[in-house]
Design an enzyme around this catalytic site. Structure first.
Site, mmCIF file in Angstrom:
data_model
loop_
_atom_site.group_PDB
_atom_site.id
_atom_site.type_symbol
_atom_site.label_atom_id
_atom_site.label_comp_id
_atom_site.label_asym_id
_atom_site.label_seq_id
_atom_site.Cartn_x
_atom_site.Cartn_y
_atom_site.Cartn_z
ATOM 1 N N ASP A 97 51.831 40.166 67.768
ATOM 2 C CA ASP A 97 51.157 39.426 66.986
ATOM 3 C C ASP A 97 50.374 38.449 68.094
ATOM 4 O O ASP A 97 50.608 38.542 69.491
ATOM 5 C CB ASP A 97 51.927 38.545 66.464
ATOM 6 C CG ASP A 97 51.175 37.528 65.512
ATOM 7 O OD1 ASP A 97 50.157 37.542 65.076
ATOM 8 O OD2 ASP A 97 51.792 36.481 64.963
ATOM 9 N N HIS A 98 49.277 37.917 67.958
ATOM 10 C CA HIS A 98 48.762 36.833 68.788
ATOM 11 C C HIS A 98 49.290 35.574 68.604
ATOM 12 O O HIS A 98 49.237 34.993 67.249
ATOM 13 C CB HIS A 98 47.147 36.659 68.682
ATOM 14 C CG HIS A 98 46.376 37.942 69.039
ATOM 15 N ND1 HIS A 98 45.483 38.644 68.352
ATOM 16 C CD2 HIS A 98 46.798 38.652 70.135
ATOM 17 C CE1 HIS A 98 45.104 39.876 69.248
ATOM 18 N NE2 HIS A 98 45.715 39.809 70.117
ATOM 19 N N TYR A 106 48.311 34.928 63.042
ATOM 20 C CA TYR A 106 48.695 35.686 61.731
ATOM 21 C C TYR A 106 47.990 37.347 62.135
ATOM 22 O O TYR A 106 47.328 37.756 61.154
ATOM 23 C CB TYR A 106 47.904 35.082 60.535
ATOM 24 C CG TYR A 106 48.323 33.818 60.231
ATOM 25 C CD1 TYR A 106 49.749 33.296 59.896
ATOM 26 C CD2 TYR A 106 47.393 32.469 60.403
ATOM 27 C CE1 TYR A 106 49.946 32.181 59.729
ATOM 28 C CE2 TYR A 106 47.800 31.195 60.266
ATOM 29 C CZ TYR A 106 48.971 30.965 59.910
ATOM 30 O OH TYR A 106 49.584 29.958 59.442
ATOM 31 N N HIS A 107 48.501 37.920 63.193
ATOM 32 C CA HIS A 107 47.824 39.273 63.397
ATOM 33 C C HIS A 107 49.102 40.184 63.664
ATOM 34 O O HIS A 107 49.291 40.881 64.712
ATOM 35 C CB HIS A 107 47.065 38.997 64.690
ATOM 36 C CG HIS A 107 45.696 38.219 64.416
ATOM 37 N ND1 HIS A 107 45.033 37.729 65.755
ATOM 38 C CD2 HIS A 107 45.118 37.657 63.434
ATOM 39 C CE1 HIS A 107 43.967 37.033 65.185
ATOM 40 N NE2 HIS A 107 44.044 36.876 63.980
ATOM 41 N N PRO A 108 49.907 40.328 62.820
ATOM 42 C CA PRO A 108 50.876 41.128 63.070
ATOM 43 C C PRO A 108 50.521 42.814 62.843
ATOM 44 O O PRO A 108 49.568 43.170 62.120
ATOM 45 C CB PRO A 108 51.879 40.993 61.960
ATOM 46 C CG PRO A 108 51.102 40.527 60.782
ATOM 47 C CD PRO A 108 50.024 39.498 61.446
#
Length: 549
Positions: free
Chosen positions: A290-291, A464-466
């Site tokens: 994630d980020h 919110y970048h899984p």
């Protein structure tokens, strides 16, 4: 209840794959557990903080306590609605840097280098920017609009980046990502342009694609071949049959969950839960990335920020202007400017991203400053920390255990300190400093390494970048889950078409590369030759070895 292809679910990658499969003449059934995407909370770009935290649109996932964040649990929203997470995200459109995809290829994802994926980005785009740009697409299903930069603080932030010595770029998805400039958005004429609007509705209108509402329980197999998907709908369980292939596009959280429920995953863990082991693939659920980001918040000297609308009357005015003419602040996601920079000399392409927002508020709409302010979201792009998605039971209704292991790698805190200090330097430049009254977060007292680290653990948030939990790789790689055609290794008739495929997280937001993955996997499933390769290499700063900017 049978089709050539069964796609699970109707998100960024799944809707893209369904559209291309149906366009080619195949019959497609899309299984979706979520409901309609109709209504202003999704359609209005300025309302983006609402659907992400509405149970009717979100799976409601929460991480396990994160040791690197002091035991905090973070919300991990994934869209449970037509369009999936493209219906609840921030609408920022970033392809990623070309070197990201060259890394994928080097890691075993043959045919997924920049030269291979660039034509798919071009095919999916209907870019509304200036004409004549050879890297941008026109006439594709996904409308992509450059930031309007209407608010004066956007221009001030970009100018400050230039004053700090960084290049300016008019297109972060064009030849040169590095620098500060407008950000693209999946917005069309003031309306969120999700994958449901871009892909799913045209596919359904073709008559070759059908939508089936229900909860996908597991993939049904005949021997080692996927023959369909077991679905619960209306209180009954039935199999939606696939003549050619099942395509999982259920997100980086739910795709590995469905694989494991279907007997594909770490064998010992599956046996412990009483599940049969069809294919022992230890990479399923692993490699979770994630980020993580922080918010640099500043109080404003003038009352010019979007805080003026942060009251009942202001929100009513914004909503009315949008409803009557798709105009005003509600027609924008307000992430119209940002930047990509390198953190140090010797790094060949950007490893830090900025988003600027002309109000000081959390991404989820909470914690707005009681005064006028603005902020930049900033974080490193390529943490080496890796987490995991695990089953907690053999019941499809139970959420999986999610742990990202944020800030667990030895380099993570140092990278974030660099992000914070470079961000503060930008806000000290005259173009934006003239608008600053005071630093609110982290605050002027947070200076020493130890103080910064403590603040990071307490305040860093997910972007919110899984991704990455069923990664592409060579068939002989024991940790790969899908081969370079997107087919699940160890079984037949099963493919993946979402961000779970990513070997390593890409620069920026993940909606664009997720749609690209759906487009490309569809071509593989159809047996089509790949699109002609891009000949222009990604731009790299010629002084990267010796200069940070």
């Amino acid at each position: 209840m049978e089709a050539d292809f069964v796609v699970v679910w109707a998100g960024s990658g799944g809707a893209a794959a369904a559209f291309r499969l149906a366009e080619a003449g195949a019959s497609v059934i899309v299984v979706e557990a979520g409901g309609s995407d109709a209504g202003p909370f999704i359609a209005m770009p300025g309302a983006l903080s609402y659907p992400m935290h509405m149970r009717r649109y979100d799976w409601g996932f929460v991480t396990e306590p994160e040791p690197g964040l002091g035991g905090r649990r973070l919300h991990c929203p994934r869209g449970r609605v037509l369009g999936g997470s493209s219906s609840i995200n921030g609408m920022v459109y970033v392809r990623g840097h070309g070197r990201d995809f060259d890394h994928w290829e080097a890691a075993g994802a043959a045919g997924w280098g920049w030269a291979d994926v660039a034509p798919y980005f071009r095919r999916l785009e209907d870019w509304r920017g200036p004409p004549g740009h050879p890297l941008r697409g026109r006439g594709g299903p996904v409308t992509v609009t450059p930031g309007r930069m209407a608010h004066p603080l956007f221009a001030a932030f970009v100018a400050a980046g230039g004053e700090a010595g960084y290049p300016l770029t008019d297109d972060t998805n064009g030849p040169r990502q590095e620098g500060f400039g407008p950000l693209d958005a999946t917005i069309r004429d003031g309306v969120r342009w999700s994958s449901a609007r871009a892909y799913l509705r045209p596919a359904l209108a073709s008559g070759r694609c059908r939508l089936v509402r229900g909860l996908a329980l597991r993939v049904a197999f005949a021997g080692r071949r996927a023959r369909g998907v077991e679905v619960r709908r209306g209180g009954r369980e039935e199999v939606v049959a696939a003549r050619r292939a099942v395509v999982l596009a259920a997100s980086a959280i739910n795709t590995p969950k469905l694989l494991m429920l279907s007997g594909i995953g770490p064998g010992e863990e599956l046996r412990r839960l009483g599940l049969p082991v069809l294919a022992d693939r230890p990479g399923v659920g692993a490699n979770l990335q994630d980020h993580l980001e922080i918010y640099l918040q500043y109080a404003a000297r003038e009352k010019i920020t979007l805080r003026r609308y942060w009251n009942l009357a202001g929100k009513a005015w914004v909503g009315l202007a949008w409803l009557l003419g798709r105009r005003g602040p509600g027609a924008s996601n307000q992430f119209e400017a940002g930047g990509f920079i390198r953190s140090a000399a010797g790094i060949d392409y950007p490893d830090i991203q900025f988003h600027f927002l002309p109000i000081a508020v959390r991404y989820d709409g909470r914690g707005a400053l009681a005064e006028h302010g603005f902020q930049a979201h900033v974080g490193p792009m390529r943490s080496q920390a890796r987490g995991r998605v695990r089953l907690v039971s053999p019941r499809p209704e139970d959420a999986p255990a999610i742990r990202f292991d944020y800030l667990s790698h030895a380099d993570d805190l140092a990278e974030f300190r660099t992000c914070l200090r470079l961000g503060r330097e930008i806000f000290a430049q005259p173009a934006i400093a003239r608008h600053v009254r005071a630093e609110i977060a982290p605050g002027p007292g947070v200076v020493a390494d130890e103080a910064i680290d403590d603040w990071l653990r307490a305040h860093a948030e997910t972007a919110y970048h899984p991704c990455g939990t069923a990664r592409l790789g060579a068939p002989g790689d024991p940790l790969a889950v899908a081969d370079p055609a997107g087919r699940v290794i160890g079984v037949e008739g099963l493919a993946i078409a979402d961000s779970a495929l990513f070997p390593r997280i890409t620069n920026g937001n993940l909606n664009a590369p997720s749609m690209m993955a759906g487009e490309k996997v569809a071509d593989h499933l159809l047996g089509r030759p790949p699109l002609p390769r891009e000949t222009a290499p990604p731009w790299i700063n010629p002084d990267w070895r010796t200069r940070q900017r």
